[in-house]
Design a protein around this motif. Structure first.
Motif, PDB file in Angstrom:
ATOM      1  N   LEU A   1     -54.118 -10.479 -35.368  1.00  0.00           N
ATOM      2  CA  LEU A   1     -53.459  -9.256 -34.889  1.00  0.00           C
ATOM      3  C   LEU A   1     -54.409  -8.067 -34.853  1.00  0.00           C
ATOM      4  CD1 LEU A   1     -49.939  -9.378 -36.592  1.00  0.00           C
ATOM      5  CD2 LEU A   1     -50.467  -9.667 -34.166  1.00  0.00           C
ATOM      6  N   ASP A   2     -55.403  -8.055 -35.745  1.00  0.00           N
ATOM      7  CA  ASP A   2     -56.354  -6.949 -35.739  1.00  0.00           C
ATOM      8  C   ASP A   2     -57.595  -7.237 -34.885  1.00  0.00           C
ATOM      9  OD1 ASP A   2     -57.044  -8.804 -37.726  1.00  0.00           O
ATOM     10  OD2 ASP A   2     -57.866  -7.307 -39.091  1.00  0.00           O
ATOM     11  N   GLY A   3     -57.488  -8.227 -34.002  1.00  0.00           N
ATOM     12  CA  GLY A   3     -58.512  -8.459 -32.994  1.00  0.00           C
ATOM     13  C   GLY A   3     -59.712  -9.277 -33.432  1.00  0.00           C
ATOM     14  N   VAL A   4     -59.655  -9.876 -34.644  1.00  0.00           N
ATOM     15  CA  VAL A   4     -60.782 -10.682 -35.117  1.00  0.00           C
ATOM     16  C   VAL A   4     -60.789 -12.022 -34.400  1.00  0.00           C
ATOM     17  CG1 VAL A   4     -61.791 -11.844 -37.138  1.00  0.00           C
ATOM     18  CG2 VAL A   4     -60.845  -9.530 -37.363  1.00  0.00           C
ATOM     19  N   MET A   5     -61.981 -12.423 -33.953  1.00  0.00           N
ATOM     20  CA  MET A   5     -62.157 -13.711 -33.287  1.00  0.00           C
ATOM     21  C   MET A   5     -63.114 -14.613 -34.061  1.00  0.00           C
ATOM     22  SD  MET A   5     -64.688 -12.695 -30.123  1.00  0.00           S
ATOM     23  CE  MET A   5     -65.275 -14.349 -29.839  1.00  0.00           C
TER      24      MET A   5
ATOM     25  N   THR B   1     -54.755 -16.590 -27.786  1.00  0.00           N
ATOM     26  CA  THR B   1     -53.740 -17.042 -28.733  1.00  0.00           C
ATOM     27  C   THR B   1     -53.759 -16.014 -29.857  1.00  0.00           C
ATOM     28  OG1 THR B   1     -55.291 -18.495 -29.897  1.00  0.00           O
ATOM     29  CG2 THR B   1     -54.012 -19.473 -28.100  1.00  0.00           C
ATOM     30  N   ILE B   2     -52.725 -15.203 -29.910  1.00  0.00           N
ATOM     31  CA  ILE B   2     -52.665 -14.089 -30.856  1.00  0.00           C
ATOM     32  C   ILE B   2     -51.873 -14.547 -32.075  1.00  0.00           C
ATOM     33  CG2 ILE B   2     -51.985 -11.686 -31.174  1.00  0.00           C
ATOM     34  CD1 ILE B   2     -52.123 -11.526 -27.994  1.00  0.00           C
ATOM     35  N   HIS B   3     -52.579 -14.628 -33.205  1.00  0.00           N
ATOM     36  CA  HIS B   3     -52.029 -15.193 -34.438  1.00  0.00           C
ATOM     37  C   HIS B   3     -51.400 -14.121 -35.320  1.00  0.00           C
ATOM     38  CE1 HIS B   3     -54.619 -18.303 -32.899  1.00  0.00           C
ATOM     39  NE2 HIS B   3     -54.158 -19.151 -33.803  1.00  0.00           N
TER      40      HIS B   3
ATOM     41  N   LEU C   1     -65.753 -10.184 -36.955  1.00  0.00           N
ATOM     42  CA  LEU C   1     -66.177  -9.781 -35.619  1.00  0.00           C
ATOM     43  C   LEU C   1     -64.980  -9.768 -34.679  1.00  0.00           C
ATOM     44  CD1 LEU C   1     -69.452 -11.892 -35.459  1.00  0.00           C
ATOM     45  CD2 LEU C   1     -69.207  -9.464 -36.010  1.00  0.00           C
ATOM     46  N   ARG C   2     -64.863  -8.680 -33.935  1.00  0.00           N
ATOM     47  CA  ARG C   2     -63.710  -8.480 -33.068  1.00  0.00           C
ATOM     48  C   ARG C   2     -64.042  -8.770 -31.602  1.00  0.00           C
ATOM     49  NH1 ARG C   2     -62.701  -5.923 -37.551  1.00  0.00           N
ATOM     50  NH2 ARG C   2     -60.575  -5.465 -38.186  1.00  0.00           N
ATOM     51  N   LEU C   3     -63.020  -9.178 -30.871  1.00  0.00           N
ATOM     52  CA  LEU C   3     -63.196  -9.470 -29.451  1.00  0.00           C
ATOM     53  C   LEU C   3     -63.563  -8.211 -28.675  1.00  0.00           C
ATOM     54  CD1 LEU C   3     -63.020 -11.378 -27.023  1.00  0.00           C
ATOM     55  CD2 LEU C   3     -60.560 -10.959 -26.961  1.00  0.00           C
ATOM     56  N   PHE C   4     -62.914  -7.107 -28.993  1.00  0.00           N
ATOM     57  CA  PHE C   4     -63.160  -5.872 -28.254  1.00  0.00           C
ATOM     58  C   PHE C   4     -63.859  -4.875 -29.172  1.00  0.00           C
ATOM     59  CE2 PHE C   4     -59.270  -7.819 -26.540  1.00  0.00           C
ATOM     60  CZ  PHE C   4     -59.725  -8.095 -25.261  1.00  0.00           C
ATOM     61  N   PRO C   5     -65.099  -4.517 -28.849  1.00  0.00           N
ATOM     62  CA  PRO C   5     -65.867  -3.607 -29.711  1.00  0.00           C
ATOM     63  C   PRO C   5     -65.369  -2.172 -29.600  1.00  0.00           C
ATOM     64  CG  PRO C   5     -67.103  -4.079 -27.724  1.00  0.00           C
ATOM     65  CD  PRO C   5     -65.849  -4.929 -27.665  1.00  0.00           C
ATOM     66  N   ASP C   6     -65.646  -1.391 -30.636  1.00  0.00           N
ATOM     67  CA  ASP C   6     -65.244   0.015 -30.633  1.00  0.00           C
ATOM     68  C   ASP C   6     -65.903   0.806 -29.511  1.00  0.00           C
ATOM     69  OD1 ASP C   6     -63.579  -0.321 -32.813  1.00  0.00           O
ATOM     70  OD2 ASP C   6     -65.091   0.289 -34.267  1.00  0.00           O
ATOM     71  N   ASP C   7     -67.095   0.391 -29.095  1.00  0.00           N
ATOM     72  CA  ASP C   7     -67.817   1.114 -28.051  1.00  0.00           C
ATOM     73  C   ASP C   7     -67.695   0.433 -26.689  1.00  0.00           C
ATOM     74  OD1 ASP C   7     -69.322  -1.148 -28.547  1.00  0.00           O
ATOM     75  OD2 ASP C   7     -71.239  -0.092 -28.638  1.00  0.00           O
TER      76      ASP C   7
END
Length: 187
Positions: free
Chosen positions: A11-15, A146-148, A156-162
């Motif tokens: 849910l917090d975007g970690v892949m 697939t959002i768990h 590490l997140r799929l979408f970076p802050d920058d």
């Protein structure tokens, strides 16, 4: 050309490291294998149909994902292994000099330019750094996520802050029996 990202997310975007404890421990990540308890028939059927249909054409991976997949899948048997072995695999890396897995092609140098030259239809699995690069270049056409239902708090997140602005629309969503939502987004 069509590039589709297929990834597991918290849910917090970690892949990072969804499949096993030792898959990717960079940054001291200690939650590897977090996606496994959420596998069910709904997800298996959805992913199996996608892989079996040949949708997306080739596979496009970064070096780390290629090395992880190559260390496991060629030693397995069954339809997934057969599909992976037969599939054309493109690997983005400036540190590798050769690839051992059959039907694999190394992409080095300006990877976005190489992908454009090849006019690839490909599915990207894992490969966070590659995805970040291709998002900045506006080259990602779709996401199958697939959002768990868990928050990992780090990784590490799929979408970076920058990251760059990119707009997608939801074209399909399927709930699983374990609370995972399979969401398909297209540009």
């Amino acid at each position: 050309m069509r590039l589709t990202v297929v990834n597991h997310l918290s849910l917090d975007g970690v892949m990072q490291a969804p499949a096993s404890a030792d898959e990717d421990t960079r940054g001291g990540f200690a939650h590897g294998g977090w996606a496994l308890p959420y596998q069910d028939e709904v997800m298996g059927k959805f992913m199996g149909e996608r892989m079996g249909s040949g949708e997306g054409g080739a596979l496009l991976w970064g070096r780390r994902t290629y090395e992880h997949m190559h260390s496991y899948w060629p030693k397995q048997t069954g339809p997934i292994t057969d599909t992976l072995n037969r599939s054309r695999k493109y690997v983005a890396s400036n540190s590798l000099s050769e690839l051992e897995w059959e039907h694999s092609t190394l992409l080095s140098g300006d990877v976005p330019a190489r992908i454009r030259e090849l006019d690839l239809d490909a599915v990207i699995l894992g490969s966070g750094q590659l995805i970040h690069t291709l998002l900045r270049e506006r080259m990602i056409d779709a996401f199958v996520l697939t959002i768990h239902p868990l928050v990992l708090g780090s990784g590490l997140r799929l979408f970076p802050d920058d990251g760059a602005l990119a707009k997608f629309r939801l074209v399909e969503s399927i709930p699983t029996t374990t609370g995972v939502i399979i969401a398909v987004y297209e540009r």
